[in-house]
Design an enzyme around this catalytic site. Structure first.
Site, PDB file in Angstrom:
ATOM      1  N   ASP A  58       0.860  -1.176   0.000  1.00  0.00           N
ATOM      2  CA  ASP A  58       0.000   0.000   0.000  1.00  0.00           C
ATOM      3  C   ASP A  58       0.900   1.230   0.000  1.00  0.00           C
ATOM      4  OD1 ASP A  58       0.815  -0.333   2.774  1.00  0.00           O
ATOM      5  OD2 ASP A  58      -0.628   1.238   3.191  1.00  0.00           O
ATOM      6  N   PHE A 116      -3.074   5.670   3.798  1.00  0.00           N
ATOM      7  CA  PHE A 116      -4.245   5.291   4.604  1.00  0.00           C
ATOM      8  C   PHE A 116      -3.828   5.028   6.040  1.00  0.00           C
ATOM      9  CE2 PHE A 116      -8.584   3.969   4.964  1.00  0.00           C
ATOM     10  CZ  PHE A 116      -8.605   2.983   5.931  1.00  0.00           C
ATOM     11  N   GLN A 153     -11.531   7.459  -6.147  1.00  0.00           N
ATOM     12  CA  GLN A 153     -12.170   8.005  -4.959  1.00  0.00           C
ATOM     13  C   GLN A 153     -13.509   8.606  -5.382  1.00  0.00           C
ATOM     14  OE1 GLN A 153     -11.345   7.546  -1.897  1.00  0.00           O
ATOM     15  NE2 GLN A 153      -9.223   6.827  -2.075  1.00  0.00           N
ATOM     16  N   GLY A 205     -11.911   4.457  -0.841  1.00  0.00           N
ATOM     17  CA  GLY A 205     -12.939   5.278  -0.213  1.00  0.00           C
ATOM     18  C   GLY A 205     -14.157   4.522   0.267  1.00  0.00           C
ATOM     19  N   ASP A 230      -8.347  -7.043   0.004  1.00  0.00           N
ATOM     20  CA  ASP A 230      -7.453  -7.286   1.137  1.00  0.00           C
ATOM     21  C   ASP A 230      -8.203  -6.959   2.416  1.00  0.00           C
ATOM     22  OD1 ASP A 230      -6.977  -4.168   0.914  1.00  0.00           O
ATOM     23  OD2 ASP A 230      -6.152  -4.806   2.849  1.00  0.00           O
ATOM     24  N   CYS A 266     -13.681 -28.804   6.802  1.00  0.00           N
ATOM     25  CA  CYS A 266     -12.453 -28.041   6.533  1.00  0.00           C
ATOM     26  C   CYS A 266     -11.251 -28.957   6.635  1.00  0.00           C
ATOM     27  CB  CYS A 266     -12.335 -26.899   7.545  1.00  0.00           C
ATOM     28  SG  CYS A 266     -10.873 -25.870   7.277  1.00  0.00           S
ATOM     29  N   CYS A 315      -8.031 -27.861   6.980  1.00  0.00           N
ATOM     30  CA  CYS A 315      -6.854 -27.144   7.497  1.00  0.00           C
ATOM     31  C   CYS A 315      -6.285 -27.888   8.706  1.00  0.00           C
ATOM     32  CB  CYS A 315      -7.243 -25.707   7.868  1.00  0.00           C
ATOM     33  SG  CYS A 315      -7.865 -25.512   9.542  1.00  0.00           S
ATOM     34  N   CYS A 368      -8.496 -28.001  11.848  1.00  0.00           N
ATOM     35  CA  CYS A 368      -9.691 -28.845  11.766  1.00  0.00           C
ATOM     36  C   CYS A 368      -9.320 -30.325  11.634  1.00  0.00           C
ATOM     37  CB  CYS A 368     -10.570 -28.417  10.601  1.00  0.00           C
ATOM     38  SG  CYS A 368     -11.247 -26.775  10.853  1.00  0.00           S
ATOM     39  N   HIS A 406      -6.672 -21.405  10.146  1.00  0.00           N
ATOM     40  CA  HIS A 406      -8.016 -21.820   9.739  1.00  0.00           C
ATOM     41  C   HIS A 406      -8.731 -20.686   9.001  1.00  0.00           C
ATOM     42  CE1 HIS A 406     -12.104 -23.347   9.734  1.00  0.00           C
ATOM     43  NE2 HIS A 406     -12.447 -22.128  10.160  1.00  0.00           N
TER      44      HIS A 406
HETATM   45  O1  LIG Z   1      -9.287   4.580  -0.182  1.00  0.00           O
HETATM   46  C1  LIG Z   1      -8.351   3.891   0.275  1.00  0.00           C
HETATM   47  N1  LIG Z   1      -7.073   4.142  -0.111  1.00  0.00           N
HETATM   48  C2  LIG Z   1      -6.037   3.417   0.387  1.00  0.00           C
HETATM   49  N2  LIG Z   1      -6.196   2.421   1.262  1.00  0.00           N
HETATM   50  C3  LIG Z   1      -7.457   2.119   1.704  1.00  0.00           C
HETATM   51  C4  LIG Z   1      -7.612   1.094   2.668  1.00  0.00           C
HETATM   52  C5  LIG Z   1      -6.426   0.288   3.183  1.00  0.00           C
HETATM   53  C6  LIG Z   1      -6.421  -1.088   2.519  1.00  0.00           C
HETATM   54  N3  LIG Z   1      -5.610  -2.049   3.276  1.00  0.00           N
HETATM   55  C7  LIG Z   1      -4.214  -1.685   3.420  1.00  0.00           C
HETATM   56  C8  LIG Z   1      -3.497  -2.657   4.330  1.00  0.00           C
HETATM   57  C9  LIG Z   1      -2.009  -2.427   4.222  1.00  0.00           C
HETATM   58  C10 LIG Z   1      -1.253  -3.387   5.115  1.00  0.00           C
HETATM   59  C11 LIG Z   1      -1.709  -3.276   6.557  1.00  0.00           C
HETATM   60  C12 LIG Z   1      -3.197  -3.422   6.709  1.00  0.00           C
HETATM   61  C13 LIG Z   1      -3.988  -2.533   5.777  1.00  0.00           C
HETATM   62  C14 LIG Z   1      -8.899   0.836   3.146  1.00  0.00           C
HETATM   63  N4  LIG Z   1      -9.317  -0.028   4.107  1.00  0.00           N
HETATM   64  C15 LIG Z   1     -10.656   0.140   4.198  1.00  0.00           C
HETATM   65  N5  LIG Z   1     -11.452  -0.527   5.054  1.00  0.00           N
HETATM   66  C16 LIG Z   1     -10.899  -1.425   6.070  1.00  0.00           C
HETATM   67  C17 LIG Z   1     -10.403  -0.629   7.229  1.00  0.00           C
HETATM   68  C18 LIG Z   1      -9.334  -0.903   7.986  1.00  0.00           C
HETATM   69  C19 LIG Z   1      -9.126   0.025   9.023  1.00  0.00           C
HETATM   70  C20 LIG Z   1     -10.068   1.012   9.055  1.00  0.00           C
HETATM   71  S1  LIG Z   1     -11.178   0.784   7.768  1.00  0.00           S
HETATM   72  N6  LIG Z   1     -11.103   1.057   3.329  1.00  0.00           N
HETATM   73  C21 LIG Z   1     -10.018   1.520   2.665  1.00  0.00           C
HETATM   74  C22 LIG Z   1      -9.870   2.516   1.701  1.00  0.00           C
HETATM   75  C23 LIG Z   1      -8.576   2.824   1.230  1.00  0.00           C
HETATM   76 ZN   LIG Z   2     -10.173 -25.362   9.378  1.00  0.00          ZN
END
Ligand SMILES: O=c1[nH]cnc2c(CCNCC3CCCCC3)c3[nH]c(NCc4cccs4)nc3cc12
Ligand SMILES: [Zn+2]
Length: 373
Positions: free
Chosen positions: A93, A97, A190, A217, A267, A305, A307, A310, A336
């Site tokens: 990423d 964020f 966005q 977003g 993700d 499952c 895994c 399980c 799991h």
């Molecule tokens: O517009 C966005 N731009 C950039 N990243 C976003 C992310 C983070 C995605 N996971 C990154 C990972 C990188 C490695 C570490 C973990 C995250 C989002 N996550 C969520 N919701 C889940 C949410 C998680 C926390 C609050 S809301 N909406 C998101 C929207 C955006």
């Molecule tokens: Zn399992």
């Protein structure tokens, strides 16, 4: 098209798609769920175990790794793949964020974001240019543009201004990324829940040109109904022949609904983070292993499952080691949950390929309606 990186669509069923993203470090079967490897590790899992759950790609976290041990050190160690012994594709990423949700004393300007580390209070700056440099030093296969994700609820003016800033940052990300054969740069759409702002964002991103497009977003508190309503139109604005990545999603039913609406990659920290809190995902719904009702239950978490948790352990055992806060609890519950999320993706890929996604979806929801799990 960036050479060495390609996306082949194999089949569609309604808006759902299945295919393969080819990268020099391996193929990614879509729709794909990407486990999160926050600080260079998928917590409580060895890389080979993550692979065994069926994951083709994992996420690396720019914000954490830039602070500790720093991207420069990881680069000197041969890059993140070598450093963490994961030799498949890695998507990182941009750091943006996480800065907004974790760092302190943040200052957002046209240039980027300055902030203090939540670890030691040191001062840092993230800009589109610095984010591209950090992700290059990490050796990321799929790099995310540096964007700003507005916290909801936000009024339309704020969402429009934030989206336009992200589009200027998308251009700077593209310019700074340069030409890296075999590596991909994804732009992030966005525009909140607003159709016209989503359209403006998609047009801006397509004019810049990316190897893949994320829907950003969302999953920031709008709720599933509003998220699905936005996914009913937002992905269609993105190029049909490029991967579509919905960021931060989600619970199993969020994932199924997103794939149904044309999303190829997702993700979420949910399967790993919730595993450590005792939350277990099964085909019949969610259970929490710390609940007393599992204390003498000889059954596995999920009869069907395969895994290690399980195959080898009872709920009674998993209840015990969770209550005793034993390390094996985090290992087995994480394994799991990741295995379950990958099985979900494999089930959808097969159903789409065979033109029976609607039936698969109906069965997915029916199974969860059963009583005691
Ligand atoms: O517009 C966005 N731009 C950039 N990243 C976003 C992310 C983070 C995605 N996971 C990154 C990972 C990188 C490695 C570490 C973990 C995250 C989002 N996550 C969520 N919701 C889940 C949410 C998680 C926390 C609050 S809301 N909406 C998101 C929207 C955006
Ligand atoms: Zn399992």
């Amino acid at each position: 098209m960036t050479q060495g990186f390609s996306f082949d669509l194999h089949a569609t069923d309604g808006k759902a798609r299945t295919g393969v993203i080819r990268t020099p470090r391996g193929e990614i079967r879509t729709p794909a769920f990407m486990p999160v490897g926050t600080a260079g590790t998928v917590k409580a899992m060895l890389p080979e175990s993550v692979r065994e759950t069926g994951a083709d790609i994992i996420l690396g976290n720019t914000y954490h790794l830039m602070l500790r041990p720093t991207a420069e050190l990881i680069d000197r160690m041969g890059g993140l793949h070598r450093f963490m012994n994961w030799h498949g594709p890695i998507l990182t990423d941009s750091g943006g964020f996480q800065v907004m949700s974790l760092a302190e004393l943040r200052k957002l300007t046209e240039r980027g974001v300055t902030f203090r580390s939540h670890i030691d209070g040191s001062r840092h700056e993230l800009t589109p240019e610095r984010s591209m440099e950090i992700q290059r030093l990490l050796g990321s296969d799929i790099v995310m543009a540096f964007d700003e994700c507005p916290a909801l609820p936000a009024d339309r003016t704020r969402i429009a201004e934030s989206m336009r800033l992200s589009m200027r940052w998308a251009q700077r990300s593209r310019d700074a990324f340069g030409d890296r054969p075999g590596h991909a740069l994804f732009g992030i759409q966005q525009g909140g829940l607003e159709r016209d702002l989503r359209e403006e964002s998609a047009e801006a991103l397509k004019a810049i040109g990316f190897d893949g497009y994320a829907v950003g977003g969302l999953a920031v508190g709008e709720g599933q109904e509003a998220m699905f309503a936005t996914l009913d139109f937002a992905p269609d604005m993105l190029p049909v022949d490029k991967p579509r990545y919905l960021m931060g999603v989600g619970k199993p039913d969020d994932i199924v609904g997103a794939v149904k609406r044309g999303i190829d990659m997702m993700d979420c920290v949910l399967p790993s983070r919730s595993g450590r809190t005792g939350q277990v995902f099964t085909r019949h719904g969610v259970l929490n292993i710390k609940n007393a009702r599992h204390r003498e239950d000889p059954r596995p978490l999920d009869e069907s499952c395969t895994c290690p948790a399980c195959r080898g352990y009872s709920r009674a055992y998993l209840h015990h080691v969770f209550r005793a806060n034993e390390i094996i609890s985090a290992m087995l519950l994480t394994w799991h949950n990741l295995h379950y999320f990958q099985e979900l993706m494999a089930g959808m890929r097969a159903a789409i390929a065979e033109g029976r996604f609607a039936a698969w979806e109906a069965e997915f929801h029916a199974r969860r309606a059963l009583g005691d799990i």
